[in-house]
Design a protein around this motif. Structure first.
Motif, PDB file in Angstrom:
ATOM      1  N   ARG A  23      -1.529  16.857 -23.333  1.00  0.00           N
ATOM      2  CA  ARG A  23      -1.221  18.285 -23.452  1.00  0.00           C
ATOM      3  C   ARG A  23      -0.644  18.614 -24.830  1.00  0.00           C
ATOM      4  O   ARG A  23      -0.965  19.638 -25.430  1.00  0.00           O
ATOM      5  N   LEU A  24       0.210  17.731 -25.340  1.00  0.00           N
ATOM      6  CA  LEU A  24       0.794  17.950 -26.667  1.00  0.00           C
ATOM      7  C   LEU A  24      -0.280  17.932 -27.755  1.00  0.00           C
ATOM      8  O   LEU A  24      -0.169  18.632 -28.769  1.00  0.00           O
ATOM      9  N   LEU A  25      -1.332  17.146 -27.534  1.00  0.00           N
ATOM     10  CA  LEU A  25      -2.417  17.045 -28.503  1.00  0.00           C
ATOM     11  C   LEU A  25      -3.469  18.136 -28.310  1.00  0.00           C
ATOM     12  O   LEU A  25      -4.394  18.263 -29.132  1.00  0.00           O
ATOM     13  N   GLY A  26      -3.366  18.877 -27.223  1.00  0.00           N
ATOM     14  CA  GLY A  26      -4.354  19.903 -26.943  1.00  0.00           C
ATOM     15  C   GLY A  26      -5.669  19.351 -26.444  1.00  0.00           C
ATOM     16  O   GLY A  26      -6.728  19.962 -26.640  1.00  0.00           O
ATOM     17  N   THR A  27      -5.618  18.202 -25.756  1.00  0.00           N
ATOM     18  CA  THR A  27      -6.833  17.607 -25.196  1.00  0.00           C
ATOM     19  C   THR A  27      -6.569  17.280 -23.734  1.00  0.00           C
ATOM     20  O   THR A  27      -5.612  17.780 -23.133  1.00  0.00           O
ATOM     21  N   ASN A  28      -7.414  16.461 -23.140  1.00  0.00           N
ATOM     22  CA  ASN A  28      -7.196  16.057 -21.750  1.00  0.00           C
ATOM     23  C   ASN A  28      -6.978  14.556 -21.658  1.00  0.00           C
ATOM     24  O   ASN A  28      -7.238  13.803 -22.608  1.00  0.00           O
ATOM     25  N   SER A  29      -6.517  14.105 -20.494  1.00  0.00           N
ATOM     26  CA  SER A  29      -6.156  12.702 -20.314  1.00  0.00           C
ATOM     27  C   SER A  29      -7.335  11.765 -20.501  1.00  0.00           C
ATOM     28  O   SER A  29      -7.201  10.676 -21.071  1.00  0.00           O
ATOM     29  N   SER A  30      -8.508  12.174 -20.024  1.00  0.00           N
ATOM     30  CA  SER A  30      -9.669  11.285 -20.094  1.00  0.00           C
ATOM     31  C   SER A  30     -10.084  11.042 -21.543  1.00  0.00           C
ATOM     32  O   SER A  30     -10.420   9.915 -21.926  1.00  0.00           O
TER      33      SER A  30
ATOM     34  N   TYR B   3      -2.986  -1.408  -9.601  1.00  0.00           N
ATOM     35  CA  TYR B   3      -1.873  -0.487  -9.869  1.00  0.00           C
ATOM     36  C   TYR B   3      -1.231  -0.784 -11.225  1.00  0.00           C
ATOM     37  O   TYR B   3      -0.923   0.140 -11.993  1.00  0.00           O
ATOM     38  N   THR B   4      -1.040  -2.055 -11.531  1.00  0.00           N
ATOM     39  CA  THR B   4      -0.431  -2.431 -12.804  1.00  0.00           C
ATOM     40  C   THR B   4      -1.284  -1.975 -13.973  1.00  0.00           C
ATOM     41  O   THR B   4      -0.771  -1.460 -14.976  1.00  0.00           O
ATOM     42  N   ALA B   5      -2.608  -2.147 -13.861  1.00  0.00           N
ATOM     43  CA  ALA B   5      -3.511  -1.706 -14.924  1.00  0.00           C
ATOM     44  C   ALA B   5      -3.492  -0.188 -15.067  1.00  0.00           C
ATOM     45  O   ALA B   5      -3.494   0.344 -16.185  1.00  0.00           O
ATOM     46  N   ALA B   6      -3.458   0.522 -13.943  1.00  0.00           N
ATOM     47  CA  ALA B   6      -3.424   1.985 -13.993  1.00  0.00           C
ATOM     48  C   ALA B   6      -2.127   2.478 -14.620  1.00  0.00           C
ATOM     49  O   ALA B   6      -2.123   3.446 -15.390  1.00  0.00           O
ATOM     50  N   LEU B   7      -1.019   1.815 -14.316  1.00  0.00           N
ATOM     51  CA  LEU B   7       0.257   2.188 -14.921  1.00  0.00           C
ATOM     52  C   LEU B   7       0.200   2.065 -16.438  1.00  0.00           C
ATOM     53  O   LEU B   7       0.650   2.948 -17.168  1.00  0.00           O
TER      54      LEU B   7
ATOM     55  N   ARG C 282       2.070   7.686  -7.905  1.00  0.00           N
ATOM     56  CA  ARG C 282       1.053   7.400  -6.896  1.00  0.00           C
ATOM     57  C   ARG C 282      -0.229   6.938  -7.572  1.00  0.00           C
ATOM     58  O   ARG C 282      -0.628   7.465  -8.624  1.00  0.00           O
ATOM     59  N   LEU C 283      -0.871   5.979  -6.955  1.00  0.00           N
ATOM     60  CA  LEU C 283      -2.092   5.427  -7.528  1.00  0.00           C
ATOM     61  C   LEU C 283      -3.150   6.507  -7.723  1.00  0.00           C
ATOM     62  O   LEU C 283      -3.867   6.511  -8.734  1.00  0.00           O
ATOM     63  N   ALA C 284      -3.251   7.446  -6.778  1.00  0.00           N
ATOM     64  CA  ALA C 284      -4.249   8.515  -6.891  1.00  0.00           C
ATOM     65  C   ALA C 284      -3.982   9.402  -8.101  1.00  0.00           C
ATOM     66  O   ALA C 284      -4.914   9.932  -8.718  1.00  0.00           O
ATOM     67  N   ASP C 285      -2.711   9.551  -8.459  1.00  0.00           N
ATOM     68  CA  ASP C 285      -2.365  10.392  -9.608  1.00  0.00           C
ATOM     69  C   ASP C 285      -2.642   9.696 -10.937  1.00  0.00           C
ATOM     70  O   ASP C 285      -2.610  10.341 -11.989  1.00  0.00           O
ATOM     71  N   LEU C 286      -2.869   8.380 -10.876  1.00  0.00           N
ATOM     72  CA  LEU C 286      -3.101   7.622 -12.095  1.00  0.00           C
ATOM     73  C   LEU C 286      -4.589   7.473 -12.412  1.00  0.00           C
ATOM     74  O   LEU C 286      -4.942   6.832 -13.399  1.00  0.00           O
TER      75      LEU C 286
ATOM     76  N   VAL D 184       0.836  -1.206   0.000  1.00  0.00           N
ATOM     77  CA  VAL D 184       0.000   0.000   0.000  1.00  0.00           C
ATOM     78  C   VAL D 184       0.868   1.253   0.000  1.00  0.00           C
ATOM     79  O   VAL D 184       0.649   2.188  -0.778  1.00  0.00           O
ATOM     80  N   ALA D 185       1.869   1.282   0.873  1.00  0.00           N
ATOM     81  CA  ALA D 185       2.735   2.454   0.966  1.00  0.00           C
ATOM     82  C   ALA D 185       3.525   2.674  -0.319  1.00  0.00           C
ATOM     83  O   ALA D 185       3.794   3.811  -0.719  1.00  0.00           O
ATOM     84  N   LEU D 186       3.880   1.591  -0.985  1.00  0.00           N
ATOM     85  CA  LEU D 186       4.666   1.703  -2.214  1.00  0.00           C
ATOM     86  C   LEU D 186       3.875   2.373  -3.322  1.00  0.00           C
ATOM     87  O   LEU D 186       4.401   3.199  -4.064  1.00  0.00           O
ATOM     88  N   VAL D 187       2.598   2.033  -3.448  1.00  0.00           N
ATOM     89  CA  VAL D 187       1.816   2.545  -4.581  1.00  0.00           C
ATOM     90  C   VAL D 187       0.986   3.782  -4.231  1.00  0.00           C
ATOM     91  O   VAL D 187       0.488   4.447  -5.133  1.00  0.00           O
ATOM     92  N   THR D 188       0.838   4.076  -2.939  1.00  0.00           N
ATOM     93  CA  THR D 188       0.069   5.266  -2.554  1.00  0.00           C
ATOM     94  C   THR D 188       0.914   6.311  -1.840  1.00  0.00           C
ATOM     95  O   THR D 188       0.488   7.456  -1.720  1.00  0.00           O
ATOM     96  N   GLY D 189       2.076   5.908  -1.335  1.00  0.00           N
ATOM     97  CA  GLY D 189       2.942   6.850  -0.639  1.00  0.00           C
ATOM     98  C   GLY D 189       2.775   6.884   0.860  1.00  0.00           C
ATOM     99  O   GLY D 189       3.538   7.563   1.550  1.00  0.00           O
ATOM    100  N   ALA D 190       1.801   6.159   1.397  1.00  0.00           N
ATOM    101  CA  ALA D 190       1.571   6.195   2.848  1.00  0.00           C
ATOM    102  C   ALA D 190       0.759   4.969   3.261  1.00  0.00           C
ATOM    103  O   ALA D 190       0.168   4.280   2.426  1.00  0.00           O
ATOM    104  N   TRP D 191       0.756   4.710   4.573  1.00  0.00           N
ATOM    105  CA  TRP D 191      -0.121   3.669   5.097  1.00  0.00           C
ATOM    106  C   TRP D 191      -1.572   4.111   4.960  1.00  0.00           C
ATOM    107  O   TRP D 191      -1.861   5.318   4.942  1.00  0.00           O
ATOM    108  N   PRO D 192      -2.493   3.172   4.894  1.00  0.00           N
ATOM    109  CA  PRO D 192      -3.902   3.563   4.904  1.00  0.00           C
ATOM    110  C   PRO D 192      -4.283   4.122   6.272  1.00  0.00           C
ATOM    111  O   PRO D 192      -3.575   3.922   7.264  1.00  0.00           O
ATOM    112  N   ARG D 193      -5.387   4.817   6.302  1.00  0.00           N
ATOM    113  CA  ARG D 193      -5.858   5.367   7.576  1.00  0.00           C
ATOM    114  C   ARG D 193      -6.087   4.224   8.566  1.00  0.00           C
ATOM    115  O   ARG D 193      -6.670   3.201   8.231  1.00  0.00           O
ATOM    116  N   ARG D 194      -5.614   4.392   9.771  1.00  0.00           N
ATOM    117  CA  ARG D 194      -5.705   3.375  10.827  1.00  0.00           C
ATOM    118  C   ARG D 194      -5.016   2.077  10.422  1.00  0.00           C
ATOM    119  O   ARG D 194      -5.388   0.988  10.859  1.00  0.00           O
ATOM    120  N   GLY D 195      -3.984   2.201   9.611  1.00  0.00           N
ATOM    121  CA  GLY D 195      -3.262   1.013   9.170  1.00  0.00           C
ATOM    122  C   GLY D 195      -2.615   0.252  10.307  1.00  0.00           C
ATOM    123  O   GLY D 195      -2.476  -0.968  10.252  1.00  0.00           O
TER     124      GLY D 195
END
Length: 367
Positions: free
Chosen positions: A286-293, A162-166, A240-244, A89-100
């Protein structure tokens, strides 16, 4: 002082493994990148080193020489599974989960119990050991199996997500894909039920002390694999998973995503942007002038591929073209120039695109 002790090959082999685990743990604890993950892994390695310690000193005769070591709180087995999951969890999110930390309560109870027993007078220790070994072995063995089943499933789901998001967001996703975690998890999933089985069986059927050597060698091997791979990836800045996360694109009635995908694919190809090793979905949008979605939907729905597959196909095609134009260059030089970050990722992507290894493809061209 050392009279009666025997430092044989069993003690030596396990001691070497434990020293390496502790050395890597110390290095990880000082790492400033991925701090939460690396420190969690450091604690896990210390726990694993402690797990094999009773056998290191037991084979040497420490328990015969100093029987008061009985119940020494080395084997906190219930910490292993939750610590592995917390590390993932810490590796892919950067921190322990709440109340980990609450996930470590069973391990804390085990530590308190063993510490309390360790502080008993020697005669009381032996008497309590005779009365409690069966119940303690069954409880901890069952909890060990349940913990690895539950935390193993959560770790597997997290790693798959995480692998799919990457693959949807990063062109060189292989650098961050935690395949070593999955391999360690598979090894542990096989190992620890066997370990628990050994422990429970030993309560009912006499098992030679030396018969456990194979089991503890395997534990040491799995621990060293995780330690070495964790150290190799310790300084890698994992996305970070949240950024993906890709927000759903706004509804575009009548929009032909296949045509849009082909249009953007041609623009990316003509721009030569795939040659950038760290290219991401956001940068390309950004190079295409559109958004990620919108770009993600055009690739996934329109072309039927994720971002990583699409970019690495372009890179493989660039290498294939360069083979004919630049016969004097090595395959690795061509791969790096095309944007690949490693030979392994290049070989895999090229084989997927052309159905042949790069060396075999070049041999066809030259013949």
């Amino acid at each position: 002082m050392l009279e009666g002790l025997v430092f044989g090959w069993r003690t030596a082999v396990l001691l070497v493994a434990a020293v390496q685990l502790l050395a890597i743990a110390a290095a990880l604890a000082r790492s400033m990148v991925n701090r939460a993950a690396n420190r969690t892994l450091a604690v896990l390695l210390v726990v694993l080193a402690a797990m094999i310690t009773p056998w290191i000193i037991g084979f040497a005769g420490f328990y015969d020489r100093w029987p008061w070591l009985t119940f020494a709180p080395f084997q906190i087995s219930l910490a292993v599974a939750p610590l592995f999951w917390l590390y993932a969890v810490a590796l892919v999110t950067g921190a322990w989960p709440r109340r980990g930390a609450l996930h470590l309560i069973p391990a804390a109870v085990q530590l308190i119990y063993l510490s309390g027993c360790f502080l008993l007078p020697l005669e009381a220790k032996w008497a309590w050991s005779d009365r409690s070994d069966l119940a303690y072995g069954v409880l901890t063995g069952s909890a060990l199996i349940a913990g690895f089943a539950g935390y193993g499933r959560m770790s597997r789901d997290l790693i798959s997500t995480y692998t799919a998001a990457l693959a949807d967001h990063v062109g060189d996703d292989h650098r961050y894909a935690p395949r070593w975690l999955r391999n360690a998890m598979i090894a542990a999933a096989i190992l620890f039920p066997i370990w628990a089985g050994y422990s429970i069986t030993g309560l009912f059927v006499p098992v030679s002390y030396h018969a456990y050597m194979g089991l503890y060698l395997t534990i040491a091997g799995v621990a060293l694999f995780l330690a070495i791979e964790g150290w190799r990836h310790a300084a890698l800045p994992f996305p970070r998973l949240a950024d993906l996360a890709t927000p759903a694109p706004a509804v575009s009635p009548g929009r032909d995503w296949q045509v849009q995908g082909q249009t953007w694919a041609e623009a990316i190809r003509m721009g030569g942007w795939a040659a950038e090793p760290g290219l991401t979905l956001a940068q390309t949008a950004r190079l295409l002038g559109t958004n990620s979605s919108h770009l993600s939907r055009a690739l996934n729905d329109g072309l039927g591929v994720n971002f990583s597959t699409f970019i690495n196909r372009l890179r493989a095609e660039a290498v294939a073209a360069a083979m004919a134009d630049q016969p004097g260059h090595t395959l690795l030089d061509l791969a790096l120039a095309a944007g690949f970050s490693s030979k392994a990722s290049f070989n895999r992507a090229f084989s997927e695109r052309f159905g042949a290894a790069p060396s075999a493809w070049r041999a066809r061209l030259t013949s």
